[in-house]
Write a protein that holds these residues in place. Structure first.
Motif, PDB file in Angstrom:
ATOM      1  N   ALA A 120      -0.634  -0.533  -5.619  1.00 33.64           N
ATOM      2  CA  ALA A 120      -1.507  -0.975  -6.712  1.00 33.64           C
ATOM      3  C   ALA A 120      -1.666   0.128  -7.754  1.00 33.64           C
ATOM      4  O   ALA A 120      -1.829  -0.138  -8.938  1.00 33.64           O
ATOM      5  CB  ALA A 120      -2.874  -1.374  -6.144  1.00 33.64           C
ATOM      6  N   GLU A 121      -1.611   1.384  -7.302  1.00 30.20           N
ATOM      7  CA  GLU A 121      -1.798   2.486  -8.246  1.00 30.20           C
ATOM      8  C   GLU A 121      -0.480   2.804  -8.959  1.00 30.20           C
ATOM      9  O   GLU A 121       0.589   2.668  -8.368  1.00 30.20           O
ATOM     10  CB  GLU A 121      -2.274   3.747  -7.498  1.00 30.20           C
ATOM     11  N   GLU A 151      -6.772   3.125   6.972  1.00 29.03           N
ATOM     12  CA  GLU A 151      -8.193   2.808   6.857  1.00 29.03           C
ATOM     13  C   GLU A 151      -8.467   1.312   6.782  1.00 29.03           C
ATOM     14  O   GLU A 151      -9.610   0.891   6.827  1.00 29.03           O
ATOM     15  CB  GLU A 151      -8.785   3.514   5.625  1.00 29.03           C
ATOM     16  N   LYS A 196     -14.385  20.687   2.526  1.00 26.85           N
ATOM     17  CA  LYS A 196     -13.469  21.470   1.694  1.00 26.85           C
ATOM     18  C   LYS A 196     -14.180  22.000   0.450  1.00 26.85           C
ATOM     19  O   LYS A 196     -13.892  21.620  -0.663  1.00 26.85           O
ATOM     20  CB  LYS A 196     -12.277  20.610   1.268  1.00 26.85           C
ATOM     21  N   VAL A 202       0.105  -6.518  -4.484  1.00 27.43           N
ATOM     22  CA  VAL A 202       0.448  -7.808  -3.878  1.00 27.43           C
ATOM     23  C   VAL A 202      -0.803  -8.692  -3.924  1.00 27.43           C
ATOM     24  O   VAL A 202      -1.910  -8.218  -3.674  1.00 27.43           O
ATOM     25  CB  VAL A 202       0.909  -7.602  -2.421  1.00 27.43           C
ATOM     26  N   ARG A 253     -12.336   7.750  -5.236  1.00 31.75           N
ATOM     27  CA  ARG A 253     -11.333   7.260  -4.307  1.00 31.75           C
ATOM     28  C   ARG A 253      -9.912   7.599  -4.749  1.00 31.75           C
ATOM     29  O   ARG A 253      -9.079   7.934  -3.947  1.00 31.75           O
ATOM     30  CB  ARG A 253     -11.477   5.733  -4.178  1.00 31.75           C
ATOM     31  N   GLY A 293       0.853  -1.202   0.000  1.00 27.22           N
ATOM     32  CA  GLY A 293       0.000   0.000   0.000  1.00 27.22           C
ATOM     33  C   GLY A 293       0.880   1.240   0.000  1.00 27.22           C
ATOM     34  O   GLY A 293       1.502   1.575   1.001  1.00 27.22           O
ATOM     35  N   GLY A 341       0.147   4.348  -0.037  1.00 30.29           N
ATOM     36  CA  GLY A 341      -0.763   5.477   0.164  1.00 30.29           C
ATOM     37  C   GLY A 341      -0.349   6.336   1.335  1.00 30.29           C
ATOM     38  O   GLY A 341       0.811   6.320   1.772  1.00 30.29           O
ATOM     39  N   MET A 342      -1.318   7.093   1.842  1.00 32.40           N
ATOM     40  CA  MET A 342      -1.002   8.114   2.840  1.00 32.40           C
ATOM     41  C   MET A 342      -0.518   7.507   4.152  1.00 32.40           C
ATOM     42  O   MET A 342       0.451   7.980   4.735  1.00 32.40           O
ATOM     43  CB  MET A 342      -2.236   8.994   3.077  1.00 32.40           C
ATOM     44  N   ALA A 343      -1.183   6.447   4.625  1.00 28.92           N
ATOM     45  CA  ALA A 343      -0.789   5.870   5.908  1.00 28.92           C
ATOM     46  C   ALA A 343       0.561   5.155   5.787  1.00 28.92           C
ATOM     47  O   ALA A 343       1.445   5.320   6.636  1.00 28.92           O
ATOM     48  CB  ALA A 343      -1.860   4.882   6.383  1.00 28.92           C
ATOM     49  N   ARG A 353      -4.395  12.130  -1.112  1.00 29.13           N
ATOM     50  CA  ARG A 353      -5.724  11.735  -1.564  1.00 29.13           C
ATOM     51  C   ARG A 353      -6.782  12.785  -1.225  1.00 29.13           C
ATOM     52  O   ARG A 353      -7.716  13.020  -1.989  1.00 29.13           O
ATOM     53  CB  ARG A 353      -6.071  10.388  -0.894  1.00 29.13           C
ATOM     54  N   LEU A 357     -17.671  13.249   1.193  1.00 25.60           N
ATOM     55  CA  LEU A 357     -17.104  12.874  -0.104  1.00 25.60           C
ATOM     56  C   LEU A 357     -18.069  13.181  -1.245  1.00 25.60           C
ATOM     57  O   LEU A 357     -17.683  13.730  -2.274  1.00 25.60           O
ATOM     58  CB  LEU A 357     -16.833  11.364  -0.059  1.00 25.60           C
ATOM     59  N   LEU A 396     -10.476   9.445   8.378  1.00 22.74           N
ATOM     60  CA  LEU A 396      -9.846  10.768   8.343  1.00 22.74           C
ATOM     61  C   LEU A 396      -8.370  10.590   8.660  1.00 22.74           C
ATOM     62  O   LEU A 396      -7.982   9.629   9.330  1.00 22.74           O
ATOM     63  CB  LEU A 396     -10.459  11.683   9.405  1.00 22.74           C
ATOM     64  N   VAL A 397      -7.546  11.529   8.206  1.00 19.14           N
ATOM     65  CA  VAL A 397      -6.110  11.313   8.382  1.00 19.14           C
ATOM     66  C   VAL A 397      -5.587  11.602   9.785  1.00 19.14           C
ATOM     67  O   VAL A 397      -4.558  11.052  10.174  1.00 19.14           O
ATOM     68  CB  VAL A 397      -5.266  12.099   7.356  1.00 19.14           C
ATOM     69  N   GLY A 399      -5.551   0.770   2.867  1.00 21.90           N
ATOM     70  CA  GLY A 399      -6.660   1.717   2.768  1.00 21.90           C
ATOM     71  C   GLY A 399      -8.018   1.061   2.776  1.00 21.90           C
ATOM     72  O   GLY A 399      -8.237   0.060   3.443  1.00 21.90           O
TER      73      GLY A 399
END
Ligand code: SRM
Ligand SMILES: Cc1cc2nc3c(=O)[nH]c(=O)nc-3n(C[C@H](O)[C@H](O)[C@H](O)COP(=O)(O)OP(=O)(O)OC[C@H]3O[C@@H](n4cnc5c(N)ncnc54)[C@H](O)[C@@H]3O)c2cc1C
Ligand code: SF4
Ligand code: FES
Lengths: 817, 111
Positions: free
Chosen positions: A40-41, A280, A324, A85, A133, A13, A15-17, A48, A159, A291-292, A113
């Motif tokens: 994966a991306e 997440e 936002k 993976v 997403r 992953g 991502g952010m975390a 994000r 969202l 939330l982050v 995530g």
């Protein structure tokens, strides 16, 4: 350090975390692990949260990358993007990716995530249905928006609303379907949710609340929704944003304990001690995350543990929510409403200003806050909730905000953030949990001077960006410099010029009233400073649509002549490129005689000024000048003034090009345009530069090889020599490049800012990026300029001399004898 | 005694604007605010006699077109820090007609 002794950390992953945890690990134990990341991306780690801003056109993908590829390289991290993976072998301690790549680990971190929640609706698999997403989803929505199709969004939470707003901003008609009676019901009470719906409806979103979706219409692609009550909503794009659920695939693959999410303890370890999980995808103490702010906390604890710390433990912090959507201010934290008799609600409403506030108090402590309209005090309330402070003392004033409650005076209305009175431990950045004290410390100890530096050192304002103004205020407060804080446009508002200009475009504000309303102006009509500025900004933003407000123009631009100290006026006809004819001169002479004009003077801008004209004579003076083919020289305008030329190749023995002819072409192209401040041009026929092109807003200096274009000069109060922009080879190019710069200045300049300070403010690199480096952008600027000119080139004198426009301006209301 | 002179209707004055009236006491500026209140003042700025009728009207104030002094339409005083005062004249709205209150010119001399 010996590389062989390093342990292998594999992260699933990108991502952010996951990457925040890796950053924290590197900070604590830079050489402990060889790190491999699978994502994966097909992208490096990006923010994000900011996809909403990308969708709304406020940011580009490039702007939201958190860790560029160079970061991975510099830190020796092996990155496999676009390669998810697919299997984990906990006995052999290896992971296998879709590509077949198999990598061994000592420690494994899951940070996969969540997945968008998809309801079991018929038709949801049709093309034209997307979630919100990742970048791929955003790209799909943008493509649909380009085709200007209709959209429907399912889900009225954070969202869904941000998706709907972004699509609306992109020009799509958007409907939003929400199951509950009010929007964001998990974060807002009924009243705030209702205000939100009212404001968004005013901005053109259509709402279907208490609406259950039955199915997606369409055979081969989505054609809309059918609701349970039989209503249909036609649409070509269906966005599903009803929620998320933890992505537990990897937890299953590793045979971990799972409930809603992958179960973790306070140490962020899963049921397998070599496997950690953050973000997440996890469940902690029965709670899952979206939330982050709590995720950054998890990243800290997990990294500490991975670095060998035996004690670090995670506890979920109190959470607050913000939406936002530019110009819509919503804040909530803690309880939304009284739950029983022990809870009290304190409510404040100012319907005319669209402000609503509710506080929930229990046993002398603040336990919840919901705010709509004015959220400046949100952070302060949040601190009171988290700190569980005793508020008995200030209980009665609490609802009026920090300034009022702490001073207890009648000042009440407090603009902006009072940095001085903020406690050191009061939290500024909710996402990253950064306090005022931490920011002040970083600024003083590391000598930081810019917002970017503060962001880099503390992470404050680096996630959702909502606290940027607060961070900026602290920076200004500590360094004493006000450089980064934008100056308010005038006393009627706290917003700076850029903010106002963006809001006009973003929110499609098309009248002065709507600007003042949307941005919370403090005065009804504005003042002599903001009215002309807003009038110009609207004129520039909506050419052909916005109707010029004469009452918001200075007298010179209203009377199209320059007021003099005795209340008479001066009249300057245009003399294209400084060239005139005997007939024109005769007409000027005749007018001077006929109307007893006391003074005729050649100006510093190569034309003739008639001074001392009485106001009531103006229409007749103009009428006579018009008859001879003369039009307004706009000697009074924040617009194109003069194009000064020299004789050039037509006569001069040194002339290299037809500078006079080119000057006339430029003036005919640009006259009549309104600009932030006056604009003057000059074209010189050779580098001897007799037209003084190097102190003009735009200067052209002809050479044998072509045309040197220079910009940002000023010969006035503070002399500034131009900067070189580029060298061009044809007249057509000069017209295009000069117009493009003119338009860029029109769109970005602050009202009453000449090009000289404008160029210094934005920098030549910025201007070159728009005009030289990117042909498409330049051509688009040129096209916008031409479009705007198609509405601007009406001679204001003709309109008034014969067209009857503004006739009242030149006649007394009554004569009482 | 005061003469009430019909000078026209409120619609003749642009909202947030002004028109002038020529009188024996000099040029008078008649202002109309955003919420349709009307005021009459001698059309001279206390600073250097700037024509107030040409200024930008905001709330119950006008900014002089020459050097930006701000004058209160209610009582003609200049907003601090500037000091000075312009004479105001009575103005009535009667059934849609605007009536300007003027003390009669001293015709007696011709008596
Ligand atoms: C008439 C003229 C003087 C003359 O008799 O030659 C003139 C007259 C005024 N200038 Fe000028 N400027 C005149 C050429 C200039 C020039 C020379 C030039 O254009 O080549 C300059 C310096 C070049 C420049 O602008 O970079 C010049 C720099 C200024 C400035 C300072 C601007 C600055 O950015 O620093 C002001 C003040 C302002 O605009 O705020 C000013 C303002 C004024 C005003 C508009 C002051 C005012 O608001 O009443 C004067 C209006 C008089 C009137 O009613 O016509 N005038 N002024 C010139 C008219 C040129 C024309 O044909 O339109
Ligand atoms: C549009 C939008 C707006 C938001 N706004 C806010 C906001 O204002 N405030 C706020 O606090 N939060 C907001 N959030 C939520 C926030 O973005 C998330 O909480 C955060 O991104 C979660 O981080 P994560 O690392 O757990 O998941 P992600 O950031 O999603 O990272 C997980 C990554 O793992 C990858 N992955 C999954 N499975 C595999 C696999 N098998 N192999 C390899 N890689 C895999 C995924 O492709 C993904 O890239 C918003 C989210 C969205 C979508
Ligand atoms: S320099 Fe310009 S602004 Fe100054 S007095 Fe001369 S014309 Fe007026
Ligand atoms: S004359 Fe009115 S401000 Fe100077």
């Amino acid at each position: 350090m010996n590389a062989v002794s390093r342990q292998r950390l594999v992260v699933i992953g990108n991502g952010m975390a996951g990457m925040r945890t890796v950053e924290e690990v590197l900070a604590r134990a830079p050489v402990r692990y060889d790190i491999t990341v699978f994502g994966a991306e097909p992208h490096p780690n990006y923010n994000r949260i900011m996809l909403s801003s990308v969708l709304a056109g406020e940011k580009r993908i490039d702007d939201i990358v958190i860790n560029p590829l160079s970061w991975y390289a510099e830190n020796g991290i092996t990155l496999h993007t676009g390669d998810p993976v697919v299997a984990i072998d906990t006995a052999a301690k290896t992971v296998t990716a879709a590509s077949g790549l198999c990598v061994a680990y000592d420690k494994l971190l899951l940070a996969t995530g969540s997945k968008p929640l998809m309801p079991p609706l018929p038709g949801l698999d049709l093309p034209g249905v997307v979630a919100f997403r990742d970048i791929a989803d955003t790209d799909k929505m943008l493509a649909a928006a380009q085709a200007k199709q209709r959209a429907v969004v399912i889900g009225g939470g954070l969202l869904g609303l941000e998706a709907a707003w972004g699509l609306k901003r992109r020009g799509m008609p958007v409907a939003l379907v929400h199951l509950m009676p009010t929007l964001m019901e998990r974060q807002l009470d009924v009243e705030a949710g209702t205000l939100l719906q009212r404001d968004l409806s005013e901005r053109g979103l259509h709402f279907f609340t208490q609406a259950q979706t039955e199915r997606v219409m369409g055979e081969t692609r989505a054609e809309g929704l059918v609701l349970a009550d039989g209503r249909t909503i036609p649409a070509d794009l269906v966005v599903v944003a009803i929620g998320i659920r933890p992505n537990i695939d990897m937890g299953k693959a590793a045979d971990l304990d799972i409930n809603r999410g992958i179960l973790v303890g306070d140490d962020m370890a899963t049921s397998n001690p070599d496997i950690y999980a953050v973000g997440e995808c996890v469940e902690h103490n029965g709670q899952v995350f979206g939330l982050v702010a709590p995720i950054w906390e998890q990243a800290k604890v997990c990294a500490a543990r991975l670095a060998g710390d035996q004690i670090a433990a995670y506890a979920t912090p109190a959470l607050s929510t913000r939406l936002k959507i530019t110009g819509i201010d919503v804040f909530s934290a803690g309880k939304l409403a009284a739950e029983d008799d022990a809870d009290e609600e304190v409510i404040f409403r100012d319907a005319s200003k669209g402000v609503y506030r509710k506080l929930v108090v229990r046993e002398g402590k603040l336990v919840g806050a919901v705010m709509y309209g004015d959220v400046a005090d949100g952070g302060w309330y949040f601190d009171l909730i988290k700190g569980e402070r005793d508020i008995a003392q200030s209980r009665d004033h609490l609802i009026f905000g920090q300034g009022f409650a702490e001073q207890g005076c009648c000042g009440g209305a407090k603009a902006g953030l009072d940095v001085a009175s903020m406690a050191d431990d009061s939290q500024v950045c909710g996402c990253n949990g950064v306090s005022k004290g931490a920011i002040v410390k970083a600024i003083t100890e590391k000598g930081l001077t810019s917002l970017d530096e503060v962001r880099a050192h503390t992470k404050a304002s680096a996630s959702c960006g909502m606290c940027t103004p607060a961070v900026q205020a602290i920076l200004s407060f500590v360094t004493g410099a006000d450089a980064s804080a934008p100056e308010a446009l005038c006393k009627c508002t706290d917003h700076g010029h850029d903010h106002v200009r963006h809001a006009i475009l973003d929110q499609r504000l098309k009248s002065m009233d709507s600007v003042r309303k949307a941005l919370g102006w403090k005065t009804e009509d504005g003042c002599a400073k903001c009215r002309p500025a807003l009038n110009y900004y609207l004129l520039c933003a909506w050419p052909g649509e916005y109707v010029d407000d004469y009452q918001s123009r200075f007298i010179n631009e209203r009377a199209h002549a320059n007021i003099q100290k005795d209340g008479t006026y001066s009249v300057i006809p245009r003399m294209w490129g400084g060239v005139t004819t005997p007939d024109e001169l005769r007409a000027i002479a005749d007018v001077a005689d006929k109307f007893n004009i006391p003074s005729v003077k050649v100006t510093g801008g190569q034309r003739i000024d008639l001074l001392g004209v009485k106001k009531e004579d103006l229409p007749a003076v103009w009428g006579d000048l018009n008859k001879a083919g003369l039009v307004s020289g706009h000697g009074y305008a924040k617009g194109l003034r003069t194009v000064k030329t020299c004789v050039g190749s037509e006569w001069c023995r040194f002339g290299t090009q037809d500078s006079t002819g080119l000057g006339i072409k430029l003036e005919k192209l640009m006259w009549g345009s309104w600009t932030p401040h006056k604009v003057k041009l000059a074209v010189s026929g050779c580098p001897r530069n007799c037209a003084e092109a190097t102190i003009k807003d735009i200067g052209i200096i002809c050479t044998e090889a072509g045309y040197d274009m220079v910009i940002g000069g000023n010969g006035g109060i503070e002399v500034r020599v131009t900067d070189e922009l580029t060298r061009l080879s044809t007249e057509a190019e000069v017209l295009e490049y000069a117009s493009a710069f003119m338009q860029l200045y029109r769109e970005e300049g602050h009202y009453l800012e000449r090009t000289a300070p404008y160029v210094e403010r934005v920098g030549m690199a910025h201007i070159k990026a728009h005009i030289l480096d990117d042909d498409a952008r330049r051509k688009a600027l040129y096209a916008r300029f031409l479009f705007s000119q198609s509405f601007a080139q009406d001679d204001p004198w003709a309109e008034r001399a014969t067209g009857g426009i503004d006739a009242h301006e030149f006649q007394p209301l009554a004569v009482v004898s | 005694m005061m003469d009430w002179i019909d000078i026209g209707t409120i619609a003749d004055i642009p909202r947030l604007g002004a028109r002038t009236v020529e009188t024996h006491v000099g040029q008078v500026a008649v202002f109309r605010t955003g919420d349709d209140e009307v005021f009459a003042l001698i059309n001279k700025c206390p600073h250097k006699n700037g024509p107030l009728s040409e200024g930008i009207v905001m709330g119950r104030k006008v900014a002089c077109p020459l050097h930006n002094w701000v004058i209160d339409l209610n009582d003609g005083t200049a907003l601090a820090p500037d000091e000075g005062c312009t004479t105001t004249l009575p103005l009535r709205d009667e059934g849609g007609r605007l009536l300007l209150g003027l003390t009669p010119a001293k015709k007696v001399a011709h008596g």
